[in-house]
Design an enzyme around this catalytic site. Structure first.
Site, PDB file in Angstrom:
ATOM      1  N   GLU A  77       0.860  -1.029   0.126  1.00 39.18           N
ATOM      2  CA  GLU A  77       0.202   0.020  -0.028  1.00 39.18           C
ATOM      3  C   GLU A  77       0.885   1.183  -0.002  1.00 39.18           C
ATOM      4  OE1 GLU A  77      -3.128  -0.287  -0.444  1.00 39.18           O
ATOM      5  OE2 GLU A  77      -3.670  -2.366   0.198  1.00 39.18           O
ATOM      6  N   CYS A  90      -2.183   9.167   2.083  1.00 40.80           N
ATOM      7  CA  CYS A  90      -1.958   8.367   0.873  1.00 40.80           C
ATOM      8  C   CYS A  90      -3.289   8.883   0.120  1.00 40.80           C
ATOM      9  CB  CYS A  90      -1.677   7.059   1.040  1.00 40.80           C
ATOM     10  SG  CYS A  90      -0.083   6.937   1.883  1.00 40.80           S
TER      11      CYS A  90
END
Length: 463
Positions: free
Chosen positions: A231, A265
């Site tokens: 991720e 993010c």
């Protein structure tokens, strides 16, 4: 790599911790393996009960955990409490639904007959997880909850600036009654990861972090034929169409870009606004950003947190200067942020030239890239003109049309009329340079289990 707590608000060094040695690593792997041999034989009901106990403890001690997050990485306290609440939800989701996610099932087979092919999901061993500082609790629980429920054990390498958070979650699982060694934290460098990944008792690697770290760790995992999930970064598009509720879109844009100090993010990093509403949107967006109050993250009135470190400030400053040199219009917004602490002035980037590196850069802080487009087709083109593919948003009053447009965006997640967000029961993950694999729900728990086929054969021919 020094593991230490350095308060981002006042730059006070609070505490330092010794790094893990080769002997520490060897002992942790053996301890994790021995714990696995016990934990894998526990029933799904027993595992779920301990996850629920961990959730109960975390709920009861939410303020203590949230204060630790704020102390170590500077998150506004109210947001830190929200992070802990999400963690409680993730633990409870697996406690309540883990057995369902892992339930064996029969697969139809014309060759072997009905109910002759059974699919079961078995744990494999130790899972190494490498987690970042921006969500010191959420990132840890996002991998620990499903893998512990699956029967695996977990070794954690947390970011070096949140060592007390790492130790707090080790204590959480210990206090909840998990067998000793089910969840352990190591204060190691990236260079020491290969020693861990190479060990045959370690069966997989999950990393959340930068592209560079993801590339390096996945290469090591591939070298030793270990599965990995990544991720990584994101530069999510925030598309506002002409029929959108502009005031709602502006409010969510301000929040979506600046929560957690912009260090997310999946935050709304690229605003893509159709021409007919661009001027109105930008006037209101500038006003909304200007109202953000920067200050002590423990103050309930603070809305804009400091960045996590001096390094984070320096990197963001250099990226903005790069944009300026490329001809981008750079506009600082709002009252000056405090000079003490690792604050960064909210900044808006406009007039970004085609081909500029700025278009493909992830700004990890309160910096907004804005694009003016003629229509939705150009909006989708710009949204997809990114090396990243994590999430994104579309604001429109026509939900069905929004769903159609969402299918055209090359990302792992798209939200309608809301910034890209997180939820205990919503899968999380991206594509392209944002990584691969999924976390949470049944998708997350399946990443590191052995989905084994057991065939009851009553036929005589071999093929």
């Amino acid at each position: 790599m020094a593991y230490r707590t350095l308060n981002p608000f006042n730059k006070e060094l609070v505490k330092e911790f010794p790094s893990s040695t080769h002997e520490d690593i060897s002992a942790a792997i053996e301890k994790g393996h021995q714990a696995f041999l016990v934990w894998r034989d526990k029933s799904l009901e027993e595992r779920a009960a301990l996850l629920q106990k961990a959730a109960d403890i975390l709920r009861e001690q939410a303020d203590d955990y949230a204060k630790l997050i704020t102390l170590e990485m500077g998150k506004v306290f109210v947001e830190a409490k929200g992070e802990i609440a999400t963690c409680v939800g993730m633990l409870e989701d697996y406690a309540q639904h883990g057995a369902e996610y892992l339930a064996p099932r029969y697969m139809p087979s014309t060759k072997y007959g009905k109910d002759s092919v059974r699919l079961v999901h078995e744990p494999q061993g130790i899972i190494m997880t490498v987690e970042p500082w921006n969500f010191p609790a959420y990132q840890v629980i996002r991998i620990a909850a499903p893998q512990l429920m699956a029967g695996n054990t977990v070794l954690l390498k947390h970011a070096s600036i949140v060592p007390q958070c790492a130790l707090a979650f080790e204590k959480l699982f210990r206090d909840a009654g998990f067998p000793d060694g089910c969840f352990q934290s190591l204060f190691i460098s990236h260079d020491q990861l290969e020693e861990i990944i190479a060990d045959p008792r370690v069966r997989g690697v999950a990393l959340t972090g930068s592209e560079g770290a993801g590339s390096a760790v996945s290469a090591i995992a591939g070298k030793y034929l270990k599965k990995s999930t990544l991720e990584l970064g994101g530069a999510d598009a925030f598309i506002v169409l002409a029929d959108a509720d502009i005031d709602k879109a502006v409010a969510w844009a301000v929040m979506g870009r600046h929560w957690n100090g912009g260090q997310v993010c999946c935050s709304s990093k690229r605003m893509i606004i159709v021409d007919s509403i661009y001027d109105e949107f930008m006037e209101k967006y500038r006003a909304g950003v200007a109202k953000l109050r920067a200050g002590d993250p423990m103050d309930p009135h603070t809305q804009l947190a400091p960045l996590s470190s001096d390094e984070a400030v320096d990197k963001l400053r250099s990226q903005v200067e790069m944009a300026r040199k490329e001809g981008v219009t750079v506009e600082e917004i709002g009252n000056p942020v405090p000079e003490s602490g690792y604050f960064f002035q909210p900044t808006i980037l406009t007039d970004i030239p085609e081909g500029a590196q700025t278009r493909h850069t992830e700004f990890f802080g309160p910096v907004t890239s804005v694009y003016r487009v003629k229509d939705e087709d150009e909006a989708i083109t710009i949204a997809n003109d990114s090396p990243y593919g994590l999430g994104g948003s579309i604001f429109t009053s026509d939900i069905e049309h929004g769903k159609e447009l969402a299918r055209r965006i090359d990302t792992g997640m798209v939200y309608l009329n809301h910034p890209t967000g997180v939820g205990a029961d919503i899968p999380f993950g991206g594509v392209k340079n944002s990584g691969f694999g999924r976390e949470l729900t049944d998708l997350g728990i399946m990443e590191f289990v052995n989905s084994k086929i057991i065939v009851d054969s009553n036929i005589d021919d071999a093929f």
